[in-house]
Write a protein that holds these residues in place. Sequence first.
Motif, short mmCIF file in Angstrom:
data_model
loop_
_atom_site.label_atom_id
_atom_site.label_comp_id
_atom_site.label_asym_id
_atom_site.label_seq_id
_atom_site.Cartn_x
_atom_site.Cartn_y
_atom_site.Cartn_z
N PHE A 248 0.84 -1.20 0.00
CA PHE A 248 0.00 0.00 0.00
C PHE A 248 0.88 1.25 0.00
O PHE A 248 1.90 1.30 0.70
CB PHE A 248 -0.89 0.04 1.25
CG PHE A 248 -2.05 -0.89 1.24
CD1 PHE A 248 -3.34 -0.41 1.05
CD2 PHE A 248 -1.88 -2.25 1.43
CE1 PHE A 248 -4.43 -1.27 1.05
CE2 PHE A 248 -2.96 -3.12 1.43
CZ PHE A 248 -4.24 -2.62 1.24
N TYR A 249 0.46 2.26 -0.79
CA TYR A 249 0.99 3.60 -0.59
C TYR A 249 0.16 4.23 0.52
O TYR A 249 -1.08 4.29 0.43
CB TYR A 249 0.90 4.45 -1.85
CG TYR A 249 1.09 5.92 -1.55
CD1 TYR A 249 2.33 6.40 -1.15
CD2 TYR A 249 0.01 6.81 -1.62
CE1 TYR A 249 2.50 7.74 -0.84
CE2 TYR A 249 0.18 8.15 -1.31
CZ TYR A 249 1.42 8.61 -0.92
OH TYR A 249 1.59 9.93 -0.60
N VAL A 250 0.82 4.70 1.57
CA VAL A 250 0.13 5.20 2.76
C VAL A 250 0.54 6.65 3.01
O VAL A 250 1.74 6.96 3.12
CB VAL A 250 0.47 4.35 4.00
CG1 VAL A 250 -0.24 4.88 5.23
CG2 VAL A 250 0.10 2.88 3.76
N ASP B 187 4.48 6.54 3.13
CA ASP B 187 5.18 5.27 3.30
C ASP B 187 4.68 4.28 2.26
O ASP B 187 3.59 4.43 1.69
CB ASP B 187 4.91 4.67 4.69
CG ASP B 187 5.41 5.56 5.80
OD1 ASP B 187 6.63 5.56 6.04
OD2 ASP B 187 4.58 6.24 6.45
N VAL B 188 5.47 3.25 2.03
CA VAL B 188 5.03 2.07 1.30
C VAL B 188 5.02 0.92 2.30
O VAL B 188 6.08 0.54 2.83
CB VAL B 188 5.94 1.74 0.10
CG1 VAL B 188 5.49 0.44 -0.57
CG2 VAL B 188 5.92 2.89 -0.90
N LYS B 189 3.86 0.41 2.60
CA LYS B 189 3.68 -0.58 3.65
C LYS B 189 2.78 -1.71 3.15
O LYS B 189 2.12 -1.58 2.10
CB LYS B 189 3.02 0.04 4.89
CG LYS B 189 3.87 1.04 5.65
CD LYS B 189 3.08 1.61 6.81
CE LYS B 189 3.94 2.47 7.72
NZ LYS B 189 4.84 1.66 8.56
N MET B 190 2.71 -2.78 3.92
CA MET B 190 1.70 -3.80 3.68
C MET B 190 0.43 -3.40 4.43
O MET B 190 0.44 -2.49 5.26
CB MET B 190 2.18 -5.17 4.15
CG MET B 190 2.45 -5.25 5.62
SD MET B 190 3.27 -6.80 6.04
CE MET B 190 3.45 -6.58 7.81
N GLY B 191 -0.66 -4.09 4.12
CA GLY B 191 -1.93 -3.81 4.77
C GLY B 191 -2.09 -4.55 6.08
O GLY B 191 -1.11 -5.02 6.69
N ILE C 93 -13.05 -4.88 6.21
CA ILE C 93 -11.81 -4.24 5.75
C ILE C 93 -10.60 -5.11 6.06
O ILE C 93 -9.47 -4.60 6.13
CB ILE C 93 -11.63 -2.83 6.33
CG1 ILE C 93 -11.44 -2.88 7.85
CG2 ILE C 93 -12.78 -1.92 5.95
CD1 ILE C 93 -10.87 -1.59 8.41
N LEU C 94 -10.80 -6.40 6.22
CA LEU C 94 -9.70 -7.30 6.56
C LEU C 94 -8.57 -7.22 5.55
O LEU C 94 -7.39 -7.29 5.90
CB LEU C 94 -10.22 -8.73 6.66
CG LEU C 94 -9.24 -9.77 7.19
CD1 LEU C 94 -8.85 -9.47 8.63
CD2 LEU C 94 -9.83 -11.16 7.09
N MET C 95 -8.91 -7.08 4.27
CA MET C 95 -7.88 -7.00 3.24
C MET C 95 -7.51 -5.55 2.93
O MET C 95 -6.80 -5.29 1.95
CB MET C 95 -8.36 -7.72 1.98
CG MET C 95 -8.59 -9.20 2.20
SD MET C 95 -9.20 -10.08 0.75
CE MET C 95 -7.67 -10.31 -0.16
N GLY C 96 -7.94 -4.64 3.79
CA GLY C 96 -7.57 -3.24 3.64
C GLY C 96 -6.44 -2.87 4.58
O GLY C 96 -5.54 -3.67 4.85
N PHE C 97 -6.49 -1.64 5.12
CA PHE C 97 -5.40 -1.12 5.94
C PHE C 97 -5.83 -0.90 7.39
O PHE C 97 -5.26 -1.46 8.31
CB PHE C 97 -4.86 0.17 5.34
CG PHE C 97 -3.51 0.56 5.89
CD1 PHE C 97 -2.35 -0.01 5.37
CD2 PHE C 97 -3.40 1.47 6.91
CE1 PHE C 97 -1.10 0.32 5.88
CE2 PHE C 97 -2.16 1.82 7.43
CZ PHE C 97 -1.01 1.24 6.91
#
Length: 368
Positions: free
Chosen positions: A48-50, A63-67, A143-147
Amino acid sequence: MNNNNFRKSGLAIAMAAAMGASTGASAAVEVYNQDGTSFSVDGYFNAFYVNRDDKLADTRNSDVKMGFLPNTIGFNFSKEVGDLTMGGRSSFWSTINDSLQSPTDTAIDVRQLYATVDGSFGQVLIGKDFGLYARSNIFLDEILMGFGSPGAPTGVSFGNIRTGYPYPNPSAQITYRTPDMGGLKVAAGIFEPANTTPGAQSEQSAPRLEAEVTYSADLSGVALTGWLNGRSQKSENATTSVDSTGLGYGVRASVAGFSLTASGFTSEGDVPVLISDTAAPLAEEDADGYLVQGSYTLGANRFVLSYGETDSDQADFETENTSVAVFHNVNSSFKLVAEYNMFEQRTKSTGADAADIDTIALGAIVTF
């Protein structure tokens, strides 16, 4: 082939629930299937781009992070032996958020490492897997597969953990699951207890107990799912005794692309994030929370509105979290996500603001 291992894995449940039955969540890639023995592999990859606006610190960071769900690869096996099916799963969960803190030493943890025995009696699971308390609360989160809400700097975001439900953290366990009884399923197990009373003569003389009951039915085209789960354990030392108990519950109704989910929990003697060994004895104080979500699926798109709260005397905080998200299925294995999240936390004892953070997260997910 009666292969229940991937179907009952935490990642499989999460993917199926979050992607929706109509989209056909990706199954594992079958590597071998011959003479009653099978082996398969599944994977979940995301980034994710955060962009985060911390209003109390008066800072904005990109940041570039995982969800909320880490990047994961899992291995599943199944073997028919007479009237029984022996199975097992091992899954490895890895962060990408530590790429600058630990450039070549990405943290990997094993959240599932278990064997199963299936038969007409149901299933027995031995090993390490997600807990039963709050299990459906989190696996059926829209939103489990979200952030979701902010988490540890180099770890996952928190989704709605501490803003609607606690985390069913993976634990060593021996768990029994009944067969499907007309939509009714029951699971109960003994788990490694947490030391919540460290000090002289600290002991946990009995295992932690957890259980969950779920029921699914279709009433005139309305798909209903309800659940009730809980846990109980005791820890004591020479001067202190702490009883930790928790009760989780929820219901989901879906019809014609619309879905409404309401869940909640209440607990005592338990920090409402996750259960673990503690540095100092816990107090038997209360916590409770709830999560309300609505979604609408139109073609390849799913639109989600989510709101949750947690009130904890034990951890001395009040939180609330609001998320608006859009999930777009490019195909059955590739998903795009756009989410706007608003998280607030206050210290109960003083009323002071502890966090006020708005987050924009744009992500991509690949599964197999």
